[in-house]
Structure formats: C-alpha cells, structure tokens
Write a protein that holds these residues in place. Structure first.
Motif, short mmCIF file in Angstrom:
data_model
loop_
_atom_site.label_atom_id
_atom_site.label_comp_id
_atom_site.label_asym_id
_atom_site.label_seq_id
_atom_site.Cartn_x
_atom_site.Cartn_y
_atom_site.Cartn_z
N GLY A 27 -22.69 -11.21 4.39
CA GLY A 27 -23.09 -12.30 3.67
C GLY A 27 -22.12 -12.66 2.41
N GLY B 4 -18.99 -15.30 2.16
CA GLY B 4 -19.50 -16.21 1.03
C GLY B 4 -18.55 -16.15 -0.03
N SER B 5 -18.18 -14.99 -0.27
CA SER B 5 -17.01 -14.88 -1.46
C SER B 5 -15.54 -15.58 -0.83
CB SER B 5 -16.77 -13.64 -1.80
OG SER B 5 -17.92 -12.72 -2.29
N GLY C 267 -15.95 -19.33 -1.00
CA GLY C 267 -15.97 -19.84 -2.43
C GLY C 267 -14.70 -19.88 -2.96
N ALA D 100 -24.64 -15.81 1.98
CA ALA D 100 -23.08 -16.30 1.88
C ALA D 100 -23.46 -17.64 0.79
CB ALA D 100 -22.63 -16.57 3.35
N LEU D 101 -24.36 -18.36 1.08
CA LEU D 101 -24.42 -19.67 0.30
C LEU D 101 -24.16 -19.34 -1.19
CD1 LEU D 101 -24.49 -22.61 0.49
CD2 LEU D 101 -26.98 -22.67 0.26
N CYS E 166 -23.44 -16.47 -2.56
CA CYS E 166 -22.10 -15.86 -3.13
C CYS E 166 -21.27 -16.90 -3.40
CB CYS E 166 -21.76 -14.89 -2.11
SG CYS E 166 -22.72 -13.28 -2.35
N SER E 167 -21.10 -17.58 -2.42
CA SER E 167 -19.87 -18.76 -2.53
C SER E 167 -20.19 -19.92 -3.54
CB SER E 167 -19.92 -19.67 -1.15
OG SER E 167 -20.98 -20.47 -0.93
N SER F 263 -26.40 -10.82 -4.31
CA SER F 263 -26.88 -10.56 -2.64
C SER F 263 -27.74 -9.75 -2.46
CB SER F 263 -25.43 -10.22 -2.19
OG SER F 263 -24.35 -9.90 -2.67
#
Lengths: 275, 278
Positions: free
Chosen positions: A84, A88-89, A92, A144-145, A147-148, A204
């Motif tokens: 994730g 995500g990163s 982003g 992921a969301l 982190c993004s 995370s």
C-alpha cells in the motif's frame, strides 16, 4: 596549507565526546526505565485489575502463547503495509509532479486533489468495505490512498518551494525543461520527500491496523481483535508492542536514508539554540 | 568610445554588434494600473564590450538585464543576439545573480561543470575547465573542489557562481548587482577579478550596479537609466586606459568623474521623486 579535514572540523570525535554521548543516552533513557519500573510495581501490588493492565510477565508469556500465529500475521501485515505504501507513494508523487509540470493535469486533478485532501481517510473505511469487500485489496487500497495524500501534498509543496533562482540559473546555463527536472527539481524535492516518506510509513502502520479491524481474517490487527474478544489484554499489549517495534525499525531505517540524502541541507543541524 | 587600449587591440568601431535591442517595451499589469518598467529601449552592444547599467531604484535596470538573459519576455520590441531574434534563455548568455544561485546540493566542482555536463562535454575536458575557472576566480584552496556551498563564505560562493558562468564559455556575461550582498573588501577583490576575467576572455559583459565606483572602474560604457518609465537617460564613456588596476580608484580624475556621475544621478532621482539607493 589548510586541508579539507581541518575545515570540516576533524574526522573523528575524540573518545571523550563519545563517552559523553553514551552518558547522554543513558540519561535520556531514564524516563523510559522509570515507566517500566512503575508498570512493574503497579501490577505487582495489584493496584489495577490485570484486565486493564496486565503485568510485564503476562505480556511476555503472551508472546509464547501467540508465538505460532505471529510470524504469518506479521508477514501479512507488513506485506500489506509495504504494498500500500509503495503504490500510494508512487501515485502521490507522480500525480503532483505531473500537476506541477502540466496545466492539463493541474486542471484535471487539482480540484479533486484539493477537495479530497482534508477528508479523513479513516472515514472512508466503510465505503471501502462496501465497494471492495473484505480482503487484502481494500486494505491495500486504504493504505495507498492515505500514503498518496501525504506524499502528494508534500511533493506539491516541495516543487512549489524550489527557489526560482535555481531554475533560472539552470536555464541560463543551457538546461531545457527535461534537464531542469532531472538536475534541479529532483534534488530539491528529495529531502522533503524523505521526510514525508517517514510520515507516510508511520501512517501506513496506523491505516493497516484500522483496515484490519474493519474486516480481515489475517494479520496482526485481526489477531488483536481476536485477543480483544477473549478479553486477553496481555495479548493485545504484546501485539501493540510488536507493531510499535516494527514501526520504529522502519522509521530508523528511513532516518538513516534521510541523513544521507539531505547532507547538503542545513536540516541536519538540530536546533540547539532553543536549549 | 576610444577608451580601447585593450589587449585584443581591435578598435571598438570594427567589432560586430552582439546585442541589439529595438524598441523594447516592458509593461506589467497590476490590479489598478499599468506599470511601464521599460519604455522604448534602443541599444546596441558590441562584441567584447563591457557595459554597465546604473540608475535610481525602480529604473528597470535589472528588468533590462533579465530581458537580455531571456528570463523575461518583453511586451513589445525585438532583441537580436548575434543578429538572430531571441526571446529565450540560453547557454550563450550566462547570468550571475545578486542572490546566491550556487546549487547547494552540488559540490563546487559539480556546480562549475553543470553547464558543460549538459552539453555532453567529456570528463577530462570538464576537469580542465573546472581547474582553469577556479584559478581564474582565485579559488585555489586545497580540497575546494569537493566542498559543498554551505561550507563556503558568501564571497567564495560568489566566486563559484562566476566560475560556473565563465566555465560554460558563454558569449555574453550578464551580471545583476553580483557583488551587492558582499562586504567592501570582498567586493573590491571581485571587481579586480572581473576585470581580469574580462581581459582574459574578451566576453561581452552587461553589468548592473548601483555602486558608482564599481561602474566607473569596470565599464567601457556606462548607461544611465531613468525611472518612471524606465528609459535610457544618458550614456557615458569613462575613458580610463586599460588594463585598469585598483589604484585607479584613488586618482583625482576618477574621483572627479565619480562626483559628476553622482550629480547626474541625484538630478535624475530628484526628478523621479526617488532616492538613489546607494
């Protein structure tokens, strides 16, 4: 002749300084030891019911009883966190760089990004369960969301904060847009990104716990819920400590990376003027 | 224009025009009014000429330099560099800014070879260029090449900045109050080095300053700009012989010219209702 090492103030600190440093580490760890001692005394004297505060020995014993299920649960959680976090990163960082570079991307995603930013990611958990069901996919998606968002905001800020004089200087030295990105934008945002990566990695872990609470059949968070159902407080403690240690290790690893990548900035000088 | 006793020995009238500005206009739209930063600037600068721009604050001298650099697009008018219409920045015109523009994430060597690396010049040649330029700006301390900008003083960083600009071998060197932030001693040393670099390389130099002594010491031609709107007020030829050495500043002739220049600028600032920020 002045040599490089004398300018930098010597290569190795004298042993006296090193001794002083270990002495300082000891002083710094006193509060932590104090808490452990108080914990031990409180549970030994049975001032608090073990249901609310288990003794340190009970927590240690829990590691033994949980032992067989721990490796798999840890592996599941960690792989979820890293997957994730990486997805995500990447999203982003990529999105905010594209928005910084292309007006089209800015118009397409800018508003959505700005509106989504303040939304607490945890509030979206029920939606994620509803849309994606229970399993690894929604959990990874949630991490992921989160982190993004963190990486996206930081990247946008970092790109915006690049002193324009560096970009202008690069152009007058013959750089084109591509070269400016590679030689000016990247080195300037990396120090900020490493800081954000630390934050995103810590988040995370939190997101993973929350996601596993909501609906999961594996992982450390799920194991914790099971302990809760059996009122096994020492088990919960054991897993919380395990989570913390894992998060701490990851944080330390990134910190090492950070100090390497940001050696040219002034950020490594801790602000001791306040003491 | 006959101040030319330069080592190159070419009479200025024989040299080609390097920079040609024709009816350059620069207008900024602010919320409630139009601000004319530059009005109808017509200027021809010859190859190898050292031109200094001075004027009261707000006269647009830095704006003009940025137009020549291609960092600002004029609202009207044409600029020819070496006869070709130009509106973008390029490696043929290097800029030394007033603010620190040395890249802090690169060490001294990497800073100086930045432009050369972009051009794809081989490592051996880059090394040579770095050595040559470090010597040119008087940075000879052992181990300097691997040092980071944060380990250097302001004066040394400015030298690195100049070395980086010269290393790229531009036709034109644009200097925007480059020594404005430095102490008097460092400033004086760098002025001497600027003259030496120019004598060695024969670049065309455009130099913005508000220091009258600096202007007189360096220039082939001083262009005085007036404010509101920014325009060319007067051109002056200091006509001191070359090579110029620092003792020149002490001569009576130099000080007399400095006084005259001060009078012109005082009258100009008085008219514009602004003080000369000197």
């Amino acid at each position: 002749m002045i040599t490089e090492s004398t300018i930098r103030g010597g290569t190795k600190p004298p042993s006296l300084i090193r001794k002083f440093k270990t002495y300082k580490a000891w002083v710094k760890s006193i509060p932590l030891l104090l808490i452990l001692v108080i914990w031990y005394i409180v549970t030994q004297l049975e001032l608090v019911r073990p249901l609310f505060l288990p003794s340190p020995e009970a927590v240690l014993r829990s590691y033994v009883s949980l032992g067989p299920s721990l490796p798999e649960a840890t592996w599941t959680s960690l792989s979820m966190i890293f997957t994730g976090f990486l997805i995500g990163s990447a999203i982003g960082i990529a999105l905010s760089i594209l928005m910084a570079y292309s007006k089209g991307f800015l118009y397409a995603f800018g508003t959505i990004f700005d509106l989504l930013r303040p939304v607490p990611v945890f509030a979206l958990i029920p939606m994620f369960v509803l849309w994606f069901g229970i399993g690894a996919a929604p959990q990874i998606g949630l991490i992921a969301l989160g982190c993004s968002m963190i990486m996206g905001v930081t990247t946008s800020e970092a790109v915006r904060n690049i002193p324009s004089i560096y970009i202008q200087a690069a152009y007058t030295l013959g750089a084109d847009r591509k070269a400016v990105f590679r030689t000016i934008v990247m080195p300037n945002i990396v120090p900020h990104l490493v800081g954000a990566i630390r934050l995103a990695a810590a988040s995370s872990f939190g997101l993973d716990v929350a996601a596993e609470f909501m609906g999961s059949q594996t992982g450390l968070g799920y194991l914790m819920i099971v302990q809760q159902q059996y009122l096994n407080t020492s088990g919960i403690f054991a897993i919380v400590i395990l989570y913390s240690v894992l998060a701490l290790i990851v944080d330390r690893l990134i910190a090492v990376l950070e100090s390497r990548l940001t050696a040219w900035t002034d950020r490594n000088h801790k602000n001791s003027a306040l003491h | 224009m006959e101040a030319d006793k330069r080592t190159a020995g070419i009479a200025s009238s024989d040299r080609a025009v390097k920079i040609s500005l024709q009816h350059i206009q620069m207008v900024y739209e602010t919320r409630n009014r139009q601000m004319v930063a530059l009005h109808d600037i017509n200027l021809h600068i010859k190859e190898g000429e050292f031109v200094v721009f001075i004027g009261p604050s707000g006269c647009g001298k830095s704006t003009l330099l940025r137009v020549i650099a291609g960092l600002l697009k004029p609202t009207a008018g044409t600029m020819l560099i070496g006869g070709r219409p130009t509106a973008k920045p390029g490696a043929d015109r290097a800029v030394v800014f007033q603010d620190d523009s040395v890249f802090p994430w690169l060490n001294v060597e990497q800073n100086i070879e930045y432009g050369l690396k972009l051009k794809g010049i081989a490592r051996v040649e880059r090394e040579e260029a770095v050595d040559r330029c470090l010597r040119m700006v008087g940075l000879t301390r052992h181990g300097i090449r691997k040092m980071l900008p944060k380990e250097l003083s302001g004066g040394m960083r400015k030298r690195v900045d100049m070395a980086r600009a010269v290393a790229n071998n531009p036709d034109v060197l644009l200097m925007d109050e480059p020594f404005g932030m430095l102490d008097a001693m460092t400033k004086q040393k760098l002025q001497v080095e600027t003259v030496q670099i120019w004598e060695e390389t024969g670049k065309t130099v455009c130099f913005v300053t508000h220091d009258l002594e600096e202007a007189l010491f360096l220039a082939d031609r001083i262009i005085i700009l007036g404010a509101d709107p920014g325009h060319i007020h007067l051109e002056i030829d200091p006509s001191f012989s070359r090579p110029r050495r620092i003792g020149l500043k002490m001569t009576a002739e130099f000080q007399e010219k400095r006084g005259q220049l001060q009078d012109i600028l005082n009258a100009l600032s008085g008219k514009g209702g602004e003080e000369l920020d000197h």
